[in-house]
Design an enzyme around this catalytic site. Structure first.
Site, PDB file in Angstrom:
ATOM      1  N   SER A 210      37.565  30.103  46.567  1.00 53.47           N
ATOM      2  CA  SER A 210      36.373  29.469  46.045  1.00 53.47           C
ATOM      3  C   SER A 210      36.259  29.625  44.467  1.00 53.47           C
ATOM      4  CB  SER A 210      35.062  30.596  46.723  1.00 53.47           C
ATOM      5  OG  SER A 210      33.823  30.042  46.248  1.00 53.47           O
TER       6      SER A 210
ATOM      7  N   GLY B 117      32.839  33.731  44.214  1.00 52.85           N
ATOM      8  CA  GLY B 117      31.217  34.363  44.005  1.00 52.85           C
ATOM      9  C   GLY B 117      30.732  33.217  43.136  1.00 52.85           C
TER      10      GLY B 117
END
Ligand SMILES: *[C@@H]1O[C@H](CO)[C@@H](O)[C@H](O)[C@H]1NC(C)=O
Ligand SMILES: *[C@@H]1O[C@H](CO)[C@@H](O)[C@H](O)[C@H]1NC(C)=O
Ligand SMILES: *[C@@H]1O[C@H](CO)[C@@H](O)[C@H](O)[C@H]1NC(C)=O
Ligand SMILES: *[C@@H]1O[C@H](CO)[C@@H](O)[C@H](O)[C@H]1NC(C)=O
Ligand SMILES: *[C@@H]1O[C@H](CO)[C@@H](O)[C@H](O)[C@H]1NC(C)=O
Ligand SMILES: *[C@@H]1O[C@H](CO)[C@@H](O)[C@H](O)[C@H]1NC(C)=O
Ligand SMILES: *[C@@H]1O[C@H](CO)[C@@H](O)[C@H](O)[C@H]1NC(C)=O
Ligand SMILES: *[C@@H]1O[C@H](CO)[C@@H](O)[C@H](O)[C@H]1NC(C)=O
Ligand SMILES: *[C@@H]1O[C@H](CO)[C@@H](O)[C@H](O)[C@H]1NC(C)=O
Ligand SMILES: *[C@@H]1O[C@H](CO)[C@@H](O)[C@H](O)[C@H]1NC(C)=O
Length: 560
Positions: free
Chosen positions: A225, A136
């Site tokens: 990520s 995120g």
């Protein structure tokens, strides 16, 4: 706001009340076998027959980071007032840390865990543990588990891998990553608070996971990520602690598309500007005393901070540079050295590592005004216009090298390297995407797999199934979907390799595909494993290695 807090408090009280009542009237023997007594409370888990798992979705692992503890590293967890007859109800969701407007709660330092059916009278060997950090961009995300939980297909891909998954929350955006000298110098505040939350979760695992049937000497960390960036951060932190570190908090590292943006020192100009701008944007710049801006930030309403944090991120995204503002910084206590310097000094910490990246994922992060224009010369200008914003410190010689390694006509030089296909028709969007991918995602993945001790074996995989954008690969291992039955080859090959790595430290040991299907080659063979529409194969790492070595050679201009 006070009204809302009152309601939330009331709601919590209600929860406690309900827990007490049900526990006293409805404590079946089966349930009590899921009551785990820790030194700060008794915690009741649950079974989910539909998924054949046992889970504890809410366990506090640090004190609520509120009041004076806002912007401060996590403090010791507070005792929970439970008894063996009235345990803490762990089968309910926890809030995300503050992020989108009006969502989340500062009291968010909880973790959840799940594995195959297990009770505390179990005599089986302790299970390997996988601690997963959510992605995120370091600005949002949540570890809250639902049913089926995240990564369930990775557990369920075979009966062989008996893994215990742990999902800790960590603070994001301004709450987890406010840099600046005021933070660094204040005894009640810490830079990289969000990463320290992760470390606290790893310490919790060392101390308590055996009580849930997990092996504290067999811990992998995993993330995609910014979750992968978190894995890089924990590896960098452990390696840069050098021989001052005690027992390791984890033993293996796996990162999918690790997002590793520029890392400035906490008090560098770039970092200080973030602090100062933030202070101004919430009106805490009224006084000139040394640390009173920080005192003001600590006293402000959570919603004001959340809104201002979001606005700063949106501004930065609009200017088309690399980061979402809030990100890890170098400091003197946790992230002491940049990733690049550890790579050069061959400082190492994990015993095994596995990293993956997706062919076209850089394109998620570059602006669409780079789409090809009609005239070639303006395409060239657009690319360099972008490059100058993305890496403003490049020198003329560096740009010459970039043009050689990432030529405008990619199909000429890039034969054999699938990435170049992205802009084989002179496409500045694909070209910038590849530069971004290498600098911020793929070279960090490549570099991290070089940080292992004793030349242990490590692995790199490239995911190329179209569109091969950022997070495309999560389809195969993170969520329950039809692919698990319609495309067992890809599912067993990819999720199976990941599960095998966690269970054994090697993605090939519990291989689920036929012997004729390519296994993962060692990184030391200078080959990578590729996941393509046709299945699995291997390819030379030479091109990527050449480009990453170039970026490493000019690292002061990258802040990597
Ligand atoms: C625990 O919380 C969940 C979710 O709120 C609820 O459904 C369940 O009944 C609670 N269990 C007990 C024993 O109170
Ligand atoms: C649930 O998992 C256990 C292994 O942990 C296995 O023995 C059992 O057969 C499974 N049950 C079902 C219904 O699949
Ligand atoms: C878990 O795996 C079993 C065995 O392959 C399969 O029958 C079941 O459908 C899977 N569960 C889910 C939710 O995918
Ligand atoms: C740690 O490293 C330093 C310098 O490399 C060395 O002087 C010291 O003895 C080491 N300490 C331990 C406990 O190994
Ligand atoms: C505080 O910041 C605001 C907004 O940028 C600005 O208008 C104001 O002059 C600043 N006040 C002080 C005392 O610096
Ligand atoms: C800094 O702020 C804290 C409260 O947050 C206060 O206790 C302390 O006295 C302040 N120190 C200085 C030098 O202003
Ligand atoms: C753009 O480049 C291609 C080949 O690189 C060439 O065929 C084409 O004529 C060029 N177009 C312009 C407008 O220069
Ligand atoms: C690396 O090798 C040295 C020397 O053989 C050994 O003492 C050390 O434990 C090894 N480290 C790991 C992580 O295996
Ligand atoms: C690792 O490999 C390199 C090159 O093969 C060698 O020079 C080095 O001594 C090895 N290190 C260890 C700890 O085995
Ligand atoms: C971790 O657990 C697996 C499965 O029990 C085992 O094969 C492996 O040897 C363990 N690794 C370590 C380092 O203990």
């Amino acid at each position: 706001m006070a009204h809302l807090r009152h309601l939330v408090g009331l709601f919590r009280l209600l929860f406690v009340f309900l827990t007490v009542v049900t526990a006293q009237t409805d404590a079946s023997p089966k349930d009590t076998l899921l009551d785990i007594e820790l030194d700060y409370g008794t915690f009741r888990g649950a079974h989910a027959p539909a998924y054949n798992i046992t889970y504890w979705t809410t366990l506090p692992f640090a004190a609520p980071p509120v009041g004076e503890n806002r912007f401060r590293g996590p403090q010791p967890v507070l005792p929970v007032s439970t008894t063996s007859s009235a345990p803490y109800n762990c089968s309910r969701p926890f809030p995300m840390c503050p992020q989108r407007e009006d969502s989340g709660d500062e009291d968010c330092l909880y973790l959840g865990l799940y594995g195959r059916p297990w009770t505390k009278d179990e005599k089986k060997p302790l299970r390997p543990v996988v601690v997963v950090f959510f992605g995120g961009g370091f600005i949002r995300g949540s570890a809250a588990l639902g049913l089926p939980p995240s990564a369930y297909p990775t557990l369920n891909v075979s009966d062989t891998n008996d893994l215990l998954f742990v999902y800790p929350n960590y603070r994001t955006n301004v709450f987890g990553f406010l840099p600046g000298k005021e933070i660094g110098e204040d005894p009640y505040s810490d830079t990289n608070a969000g990463l320290l939350d992760q470390k606290a979760a790893l310490q919790w695992v060392q101390k308590h996971i055996h009580a849930f049937g997990g092996d504290p000497d067999n811990v992998s960390i995993w993330g995609q990520s910014a979750g992968g960036g978190s894995v890089v951060a924990q590896v960098v932190a452990a390696a840069s602690a050098g021989n001052t570190s005690s027992e390791p908090l984890f033993h293996r590292a796996m990162a999918n598309s690790p997002y590793w943006p520029k890392t400035y020192r906490y008090n560098a100009l770039e970092s200080q500007r973030i602090y100062d701008n933030f202070v101004q944007s919430v009106g805490c710049n009224k006084t000139s005393e040394a640390n009173s801006t920080l005192a003001c930030l600590k006293a402000l309403d959570v919603q004001t901070l959340r809104t201002a944090s979001l606005a700063m991120t949106a501004d930065r995204e609009a200017t088309a540079t690399s980061s979402y503002v809030w990100a890890p910084v170098l400091d003197d206590t946790f992230l002491r050295k940049p990733l690049s310097s550890l790579v050069r000094d061959k400082d190492a910490v994990v015993t095994s590592a596995f990293a993956t990246y997706n062919t076209h994922e850089g394109e998620n992060f570059v602006p669409t005004w780079l789409f090809p224009k009609k005239s070639n010369s303006s395409d060239e200008d657009e690319f360099h216009n972008w490059l100058a914003r993305y890496l403003p410190d490049l020198m003329a010689n560096d740009v010459v090298q970039v043009n050689k390694l990432y030529p405008a006509a990619g199909d000429v030089v890039g034969k054999g390297d699938e990435a170049y296909a992205a802009y084989s028709a002179n496409n500045p969007f694909g070209r910038a995407g590849l530069v971004y991918r290498d600098v911020t995602l793929t070279c960090p993945a490549y570099w991290m797999t070089g940080l292992t001790q004793n030349n242990s074996t490590t692995w790199i995989a490239e995911y190329s199934i179209a569109p091969a954008k950022h997070a495309s690969d999560t389809y195969w291992w993170n969520t329950v979907n039809k692919a698990q039955t319609t495309d067992p080859i890809h599912y067993h090959g990819y999720a199976g390799a990941i599960a095998s790595f966690f269970a054994t430290g090697d993605p090939n040991v519990h291989k689920l595909t036929a012997p004729s299907v390519d296994s993962l080659p060692d990184r030391s063979s200078e080959r990578e494993w590729t996941v393509t529409a046709d299945g699995f194969s291997t390819r030379s790492l030479a091109q990527l290695e050449k480009r990453c070595n170039f970026w490493l050679s000019i690292v002061p201009r990258l802040s990597a």
